[in-house]
Motif scaffolding. Structure first.
Motif, mmCIF file in Angstrom:
data_model
loop_
_atom_site.group_PDB
_atom_site.id
_atom_site.type_symbol
_atom_site.label_atom_id
_atom_site.label_comp_id
_atom_site.label_asym_id
_atom_site.label_seq_id
_atom_site.Cartn_x
_atom_site.Cartn_y
_atom_site.Cartn_z
ATOM 1 N N ILE A 119 0.828 -1.205 0.000
ATOM 2 C CA ILE A 119 0.000 0.000 0.000
ATOM 3 C C ILE A 119 0.860 1.251 0.000
ATOM 4 O O ILE A 119 0.600 2.221 -0.729
ATOM 5 N N ILE A 120 1.922 1.254 0.815
ATOM 6 C CA ILE A 120 2.813 2.422 0.893
ATOM 7 C C ILE A 120 3.475 2.675 -0.454
ATOM 8 O O ILE A 120 3.516 3.809 -0.951
ATOM 9 N N MET A 121 3.998 1.623 -1.086
ATOM 10 C CA MET A 121 4.698 1.789 -2.371
ATOM 11 C C MET A 121 3.749 2.272 -3.470
ATOM 12 O O MET A 121 4.077 3.176 -4.243
ATOM 13 N N ILE A 122 2.559 1.654 -3.543
ATOM 14 C CA ILE A 122 1.608 2.040 -4.593
ATOM 15 C C ILE A 122 1.143 3.489 -4.399
ATOM 16 O O ILE A 122 1.154 4.286 -5.341
ATOM 17 N N SER A 123 0.741 3.837 -3.174
ATOM 18 C CA SER A 123 0.242 5.189 -2.921
ATOM 19 C C SER A 123 1.347 6.228 -3.081
ATOM 20 O O SER A 123 1.135 7.301 -3.665
ATOM 21 N N PHE A 124 2.561 5.904 -2.613
ATOM 22 C CA PHE A 124 3.679 6.842 -2.728
ATOM 23 C C PHE A 124 4.058 7.035 -4.191
ATOM 24 O O PHE A 124 4.361 8.150 -4.625
ATOM 25 N N GLY A 125 4.023 5.946 -4.951
ATOM 26 C CA GLY A 125 4.331 6.033 -6.374
ATOM 27 C C GLY A 125 3.329 6.887 -7.121
ATOM 28 O O GLY A 125 3.701 7.784 -7.880
ATOM 29 N N PHE A 126 2.022 6.645 -6.907
ATOM 30 C CA PHE A 126 0.991 7.421 -7.587
ATOM 31 C C PHE A 126 1.020 8.888 -7.175
ATOM 32 O O PHE A 126 0.807 9.780 -7.996
ATOM 33 N N ASN A 127 1.284 9.139 -5.888
ATOM 34 C CA ASN A 127 1.306 10.521 -5.408
ATOM 35 C C ASN A 127 2.431 11.340 -6.024
ATOM 36 O O ASN A 127 2.360 12.577 -6.047
ATOM 37 N N PRO B 298 6.919 5.035 -11.129
ATOM 38 C CA PRO B 298 6.308 3.823 -11.688
ATOM 39 C C PRO B 298 6.957 2.546 -11.168
ATOM 40 O O PRO B 298 6.292 1.510 -11.060
ATOM 41 N N ILE B 299 8.245 2.624 -10.823
ATOM 42 C CA ILE B 299 8.934 1.449 -10.270
ATOM 43 C C ILE B 299 8.339 1.084 -8.914
ATOM 44 O O ILE B 299 8.100 -0.097 -8.605
ATOM 45 N N LEU B 300 8.060 2.103 -8.089
ATOM 46 C CA LEU B 300 7.428 1.859 -6.789
ATOM 47 C C LEU B 300 6.058 1.218 -6.967
ATOM 48 O O LEU B 300 5.686 0.306 -6.217
ATOM 49 N N ILE B 301 5.299 1.700 -7.946
ATOM 50 C CA ILE B 301 3.963 1.149 -8.196
ATOM 51 C C ILE B 301 4.054 -0.323 -8.583
ATOM 52 O O ILE B 301 3.301 -1.159 -8.074
ATOM 53 N N VAL B 302 5.002 -0.648 -9.478
ATOM 54 C CA VAL B 302 5.172 -2.041 -9.917
ATOM 55 C C VAL B 302 5.570 -2.924 -8.742
ATOM 56 O O VAL B 302 5.000 -4.013 -8.542
ATOM 57 N N PHE B 303 6.532 -2.472 -7.933
ATOM 58 C CA PHE B 303 6.950 -3.260 -6.775
ATOM 59 C C PHE B 303 5.794 -3.415 -5.786
ATOM 60 O O PHE B 303 5.640 -4.468 -5.157
ATOM 61 N N GLY B 304 4.976 -2.376 -5.643
ATOM 62 C CA GLY B 304 3.822 -2.454 -4.750
ATOM 63 C C GLY B 304 2.818 -3.495 -5.217
ATOM 64 O O GLY B 304 2.278 -4.254 -4.408
ATOM 65 N N ILE B 305 2.576 -3.540 -6.532
ATOM 66 C CA ILE B 305 1.650 -4.534 -7.094
ATOM 67 C C ILE B 305 2.199 -5.944 -6.878
ATOM 68 O O ILE B 305 1.452 -6.871 -6.513
ATOM 69 N N VAL B 306 3.511 -6.111 -7.065
ATOM 70 C CA VAL B 306 4.136 -7.422 -6.853
ATOM 71 C C VAL B 306 3.986 -7.850 -5.396
ATOM 72 O O VAL B 306 3.643 -8.999 -5.094
ATOM 73 N N LEU B 307 4.217 -6.906 -4.465
ATOM 74 C CA LEU B 307 4.059 -7.221 -3.039
ATOM 75 C C LEU B 307 2.601 -7.520 -2.705
ATOM 76 O O LEU B 307 2.315 -8.364 -1.840
#
Length: 212
Positions: free
Chosen positions: A135-143, A168-177
Motif C-alpha cells: 500500500i505504501i509503495m503504490i500510494s507513494f508512487g501514484f502521489n 512507476p517502479i514503486l507502483i510495480v513493486f507495490g503490485i508485486v508485493l
C-alpha cells in the motif's frame, strides 16, 4: 465498555486532530496525519470484534454491513463537509469537527460490553508487512507520478534507475508485493492459521474490487 487499548487509540486519534487543527508547521501536520492513520488502523479490527460481541443474528449482519459502508460514507462526507468548511470558513474547522466526533465515540464506548478476545488467534505479522509495504509503495508512487516523472525521471526525482522515474517502479513493486500478500494469505489459511484478510473477502470478484 471498549477495551482500554482501543479507547486509548480513540484518544490518540482525538489528540491527532487537535494537533492537526492547531499545527503551526507542515511537519506537525504530517505527524498528526501519521498518528491518525495509526490510531485508525488499530481501531478498525476491534470494531468487528465488538460488533460480534454486542450484536447477534440479523442485527449483527446489519452492523457489519454498516461498518463496511461507513468508510466509503466517511470519505464522501469528508469531501462534502471538509470542502464546504474549507471554502467558506477555513481548513482547520474541518479537523475541529473530528475532535468533537472523537469525544462522542469515547463517551459512547462506555455503553459497549468488551469482547472476550481469542488468545489462540495470532496476528499474521508477515501479512501485515506485505500489505503495508504494498500500500505504501503504490500510494507513494501514484502521489509522485507528476513530480518525479511518468516514465523517464524528471528533474525533481530524488534518484533514477537507468534514467527511469522511481514513481512507476514503486507502483510495480507495490503490485508485486500485493500479489505476494494474496499468495501468502492463501498459504496461511491452507495451513489452518488465521490470515490477516479472510479469503472469502478476496476470492469474490466483487469483494476483491471493494478491497482494491
Amino acid at each position: 465498555g471498549m477495551p482500554p487499548s482501543d479507547r486509548a487509540a480513540v484518544v490518540v486519534f482525538g489528540c491527532a486532530q487537535v494537533l492537526m487543527t492547531f499545527s503551526p508547521t507542515a511537519n506537525l501536520m504530517i505527524t498528526a496525519q501519521a498518528l491518525s492513520g495509526a490510531a485508525g488502523a488499530v481501531i478498525v479490527p476491534s470494531l468487528v470484534a465488538l460488533i460480534a460481541e454486542n450484536y447477534k443474528g440479523k442485527q449483527q449482519a446489519t452492523a457489519l454491513g454498516a461498518l463496511g459502508s461507513a468508510r466509503a460514507g466517511a470519505g464522501v462526507l469528508a469531501f462534502v463537509i471538509g470542502g464546504v468548511l474549507g471554502t467558506y470558513i477555513g481548513w482547520r474547522p474541518a479537523f475541529g469537527v473530528l475532535i468533537v466526533v472523537s469525544a462522542l465515540v469515547l463517551l459512547l464506548s462506555f455503553r459497549l460490553k468488551p469482547d472476550q478476545g481469542r488468545p489462540e488467534v495470532k496476528i499474521d505479522m508477515i501479512g501485515v508487512v506485505l500489505a503495508a509495504a504494498a500500500i505504501i509503495m503504490i500510494s507513494f508512487g501514484f502521489n509522485n507520478l507528476n513530480r518525479w516523472g511518468l516514465g523517464l525521471a524528471g528533474p525533481n526525482a530524488p534518484f533514477n534507475i537507468a534514467g527511469v522515474s522511481p514513481a512507476p517502479i514503486l507502483i510495480v513493486f507495490g503490485i508485486v508485493l500485493g500479489q505476494a500478500f494474496l499468495m501468502w494469505t492463501h498459504r496461511r489459511q491452507e495451513s489452518g492459521k488465521t490470515p490477516l484478510l479472510a479469503l472469502e473477502v478476496i476470492d469474490s470478484p466483487k469483494e476483491r474490487a471493494a478491497v482494491y
